[in-house]
Design a protein around this motif. Sequence first.
Motif, PDB file in Angstrom:
ATOM      1  N   VAL A   1       0.819  -1.213   0.000  1.00  0.00           N
ATOM      2  CA  VAL A   1       0.000   0.000   0.000  1.00  0.00           C
ATOM      3  C   VAL A   1       0.855   1.266   0.000  1.00  0.00           C
ATOM      4  CG1 VAL A   1      -1.759   1.299   1.251  1.00  0.00           C
ATOM      5  CG2 VAL A   1      -1.947  -1.163   1.072  1.00  0.00           C
ATOM      6  N   GLU A   2       1.930   1.291   0.769  1.00  0.00           N
ATOM      7  CA  GLU A   2       2.762   2.501   0.832  1.00  0.00           C
ATOM      8  C   GLU A   2       3.402   2.815  -0.528  1.00  0.00           C
ATOM      9  OE1 GLU A   2       3.021   4.791   3.173  1.00  0.00           O
ATOM     10  OE2 GLU A   2       1.594   3.681   4.394  1.00  0.00           O
ATOM     11  N   ARG A   3       3.924   1.788  -1.198  1.00  0.00           N
ATOM     12  CA  ARG A   3       4.504   1.988  -2.530  1.00  0.00           C
ATOM     13  C   ARG A   3       3.436   2.479  -3.502  1.00  0.00           C
ATOM     14  NH1 ARG A   3       3.773  -0.816  -6.823  1.00  0.00           N
ATOM     15  NH2 ARG A   3       3.071  -2.616  -5.652  1.00  0.00           N
ATOM     16  N   ARG A   4       2.255   1.867  -3.425  1.00  0.00           N
ATOM     17  CA  ARG A   4       1.169   2.239  -4.339  1.00  0.00           C
ATOM     18  C   ARG A   4       0.736   3.687  -4.103  1.00  0.00           C
ATOM     19  NH1 ARG A   4      -0.181   2.192  -8.982  1.00  0.00           N
ATOM     20  NH2 ARG A   4      -2.288   1.660  -9.587  1.00  0.00           N
ATOM     21  N   LEU A   5       0.694   4.113  -2.852  1.00  0.00           N
ATOM     22  CA  LEU A   5       0.339   5.504  -2.551  1.00  0.00           C
ATOM     23  C   LEU A   5       1.361   6.453  -3.173  1.00  0.00           C
ATOM     24  CD1 LEU A   5      -1.406   7.607  -1.092  1.00  0.00           C
ATOM     25  CD2 LEU A   5       0.053   7.251   0.924  1.00  0.00           C
ATOM     26  N   GLN A   6       2.634   6.121  -3.077  1.00  0.00           N
ATOM     27  CA  GLN A   6       3.665   6.959  -3.693  1.00  0.00           C
ATOM     28  C   GLN A   6       3.466   7.035  -5.206  1.00  0.00           C
ATOM     29  OE1 GLN A   6       7.499   5.513  -2.476  1.00  0.00           O
ATOM     30  NE2 GLN A   6       7.329   6.413  -0.439  1.00  0.00           N
ATOM     31  N   GLN A   7       3.047   5.927  -5.822  1.00  0.00           N
ATOM     32  CA  GLN A   7       2.773   5.940  -7.258  1.00  0.00           C
ATOM     33  C   GLN A   7       1.589   6.848  -7.570  1.00  0.00           C
ATOM     34  OE1 GLN A   7       2.466   1.620  -7.669  1.00  0.00           O
ATOM     35  NE2 GLN A   7       4.249   1.657  -9.032  1.00  0.00           N
ATOM     36  N   HIS A   8       0.528   6.746  -6.806  1.00  0.00           N
ATOM     37  CA  HIS A   8      -0.651   7.595  -7.040  1.00  0.00           C
ATOM     38  C   HIS A   8      -0.309   9.071  -6.879  1.00  0.00           C
ATOM     39  CE1 HIS A   8      -3.593   4.455  -7.584  1.00  0.00           C
ATOM     40  NE2 HIS A   8      -3.295   3.891  -6.418  1.00  0.00           N
ATOM     41  N   ASN A   9       0.588   9.381  -5.963  1.00  0.00           N
ATOM     42  CA  ASN A   9       0.959  10.778  -5.724  1.00  0.00           C
ATOM     43  C   ASN A   9       2.069  11.269  -6.642  1.00  0.00           C
ATOM     44  OD1 ASN A   9      -0.892  11.635  -3.757  1.00  0.00           O
ATOM     45  ND2 ASN A   9       0.207  10.510  -2.175  1.00  0.00           N
ATOM     46  N   GLY A  10       2.560  10.439  -7.548  1.00  0.00           N
ATOM     47  CA  GLY A  10       3.542  10.859  -8.534  1.00  0.00           C
ATOM     48  C   GLY A  10       4.981  10.781  -8.086  1.00  0.00           C
ATOM     49  N   ALA A  11       5.242  10.275  -6.881  1.00  0.00           N
ATOM     50  CA  ALA A  11       6.621  10.160  -6.391  1.00  0.00           C
ATOM     51  C   ALA A  11       7.359   8.999  -7.050  1.00  0.00           C
ATOM     52  CB  ALA A  11       6.633   9.994  -4.871  1.00  0.00           C
ATOM     53  N   LEU A  12       6.615   7.987  -7.479  1.00  0.00           N
ATOM     54  CA  LEU A  12       7.167   6.833  -8.198  1.00  0.00           C
ATOM     55  C   LEU A  12       6.359   6.634  -9.467  1.00  0.00           C
ATOM     56  CD1 LEU A  12       7.538   4.212  -5.283  1.00  0.00           C
ATOM     57  CD2 LEU A  12       9.363   5.536  -6.361  1.00  0.00           C
TER      58      LEU A  12
END
Length: 92
Positions: A29-40
Amino acid sequence: MPEPKPVWMLYLLRSEAEERTYVGVTIDVERRLQQHNGALPGGAKATRRGRPWSIFRILGTYPNRSEAQQAEAAFKRLNGAERLSAEPKNSL
């Protein structure tokens, strides 16, 4: 010793900028949140608008992707207000 099977999670995001929600499944979930927010790289197109997003709730854990996606499809039928108050069933 065999690798432990990943646990799939159904999650609900809430936009901090707009009155929007997003439902998805992942094993991280943490990685996916970073993807949704454009960090990854790799976020959903639907979450480009409404950034930043925050995790509102982990809605359930499932033994495999198929069961998680079935729960996701059912949950996506709800509107945003219903999503914020609903409690899906966990499979694990």
